[in-house]
Design an enzyme around this catalytic site. Structure first.
Site, PDB file in Angstrom:
ATOM      1  N   LYS A 155      36.289  43.052  29.723  1.00  0.00           N
ATOM      2  CA  LYS A 155      37.774  43.185  30.191  1.00  0.00           C
ATOM      3  C   LYS A 155      38.665  43.478  28.692  1.00  0.00           C
ATOM      4  CE  LYS A 155      37.437  41.671  34.781  1.00  0.00           C
ATOM      5  NZ  LYS A 155      37.520  40.666  35.623  1.00  0.00           N
ATOM      6  N   GLN A 158      40.628  34.677  35.944  1.00  0.00           N
ATOM      7  CA  GLN A 158      39.311  34.919  36.303  1.00  0.00           C
ATOM      8  C   GLN A 158      38.602  34.001  37.362  1.00  0.00           C
ATOM      9  OE1 GLN A 158      37.657  37.912  35.121  1.00  0.00           O
ATOM     10  NE2 GLN A 158      35.751  37.168  36.042  1.00  0.00           N
ATOM     11  N   ASP A 180      44.973  42.557  39.730  1.00  0.00           N
ATOM     12  CA  ASP A 180      43.875  42.111  40.433  1.00  0.00           C
ATOM     13  C   ASP A 180      43.907  42.781  42.034  1.00  0.00           C
ATOM     14  OD1 ASP A 180      41.250  41.427  39.190  1.00  0.00           O
ATOM     15  OD2 ASP A 180      42.012  39.311  39.044  1.00  0.00           O
TER      16      ASP A 180
END
Ligand code: GUN
Length: 285
Positions: free
Chosen positions: A48, A92, A115
């Site tokens: 990412k 994460q 997200d």
């Protein structure tokens, strides 16, 4: 036909790179937080970050040990919520078991929740309200359909898997009364009765169960579209998905490979959400 997610994502990323170049003032900034030493998570965050660099999005990475106290993690999130130069915050997952995932996801400012996991954004998604952020993997799948000219309108979409990250949000998105949606969505899972028949009924079958080669040829109607969200590393280090690709590909009309299918789209959507957030922040300033 194999759907080239890598190529579609690359085209989108190219367009975003140009958009970032044109941005006046500061560049978008995505703040990553990685807790512990889960090697898959490290790999994902690295990928990412690399995509951010390629696009001109600036990023930062805070790595914390797996023993970190929840309060300390919350404090780090709050610092990033308050920082006007940060557009996106990504913690994460998974987190160590002593940390409440819900507490962490609730703590992220919904306006920086690229997200799309905060309950406010989940609620907006369900309502079809477009001011929030959609989660990256389901959004990536929706865009794959659009770019591959696969219409889901009125089609029977069967999603195998009911996770908060993929199955549930994908169902919420594709069932909306909106262009490129309007699907007839069924959610099934590994314990569903009559799973083979349910899958055989699908015009579009999405595999998001997290079990290697769970979707066999017998479960796929010839001519169906098959989307594989799974990713599993084999002993020889190669990657494979939730679908038995070698057997299913010859009968599917379209199928996504692993790697190179859904994965690159997830990353492209993360960049897109970060750009959206940055534009929102600029318009508020
Ligand atoms: N772990 C697996 N997928 C994801 C994702 O899309 N976002 C975050 N933050 N963690 C994940």
């Amino acid at each position: 036909m194999i759907i080239d997610g890598k190529k579609i994502a690359a085209t989108l990323t190219q367009d975003m790179t140009l958009a970032v170049q044109k941005m006046q003032g500061r560049k978008p900034h995505l703040a990553f937080i990685l807790v512990g030493d889960n090697s898959a998570s490290q790999t994902y965050v690295r990928a990412k970050k690399k995509a951010c660099v390629a696009t001109g999005i600036t990023s930062s990475l805070l790595e914390l040990p797996s023993t970190i106290a929840q309060d300390v993690l919350l404090m780090e999130i709050e610092k990033r919520n308050q920082d006007p130069t940060i557009d996106g915050i990504l913690v994460q997952l998974p987190l160590p078991s002593h940390i409440s995932e819900a507490a962490i996801l609730y703590a992220i400012d919904p306006a920086k929740d690229v997200d799309g996991f905060h309950p406010l954004n989940v609620g907006k998604m369900l309502l079809g309200e477009e001011s929030g952020f959609l989660p990256c993997t389901p959004l990536g799948i929706k865009v794959l359909f659009e770019k591959s000219k696969i219409s889901v309108e009125g089609k029977r979409v069967v999603i195998v898997g009911r996770s908060n990250i993929v199955g549930k949000p994908l169902a919420a998105i594709l069932m909306q009364k909106k262009p490129h949606c309007n699907a007839t969505v069924t959610i099934a899972h590994s314990q569903s009765e009559h799973l083979i028949e349910i899958c055989q009924n699908a015009d579009i079958l999405v595999a998001a169960v997290g079990q290697r080669h769970f979707i066999k040829k017998e479960m796929v109607r010839p001519g169906a579209v098959v989307i594989d969200v799974g990713i599993h590393r084999l002993p020889d280090k190669s990657l494979t998905g939730d679908v038995d690709f070698a057997k299913v590909a010859p009968i599917a009309s379209h199928i996504t490979p692993v790697p190179g299918g859904v994965g690159p789209m997830t990353i492209a959507m993360l960049l897109q959400n970060t750009l959206k957030s940055c534009k929102n922040q600029f318009s508020l300033a």
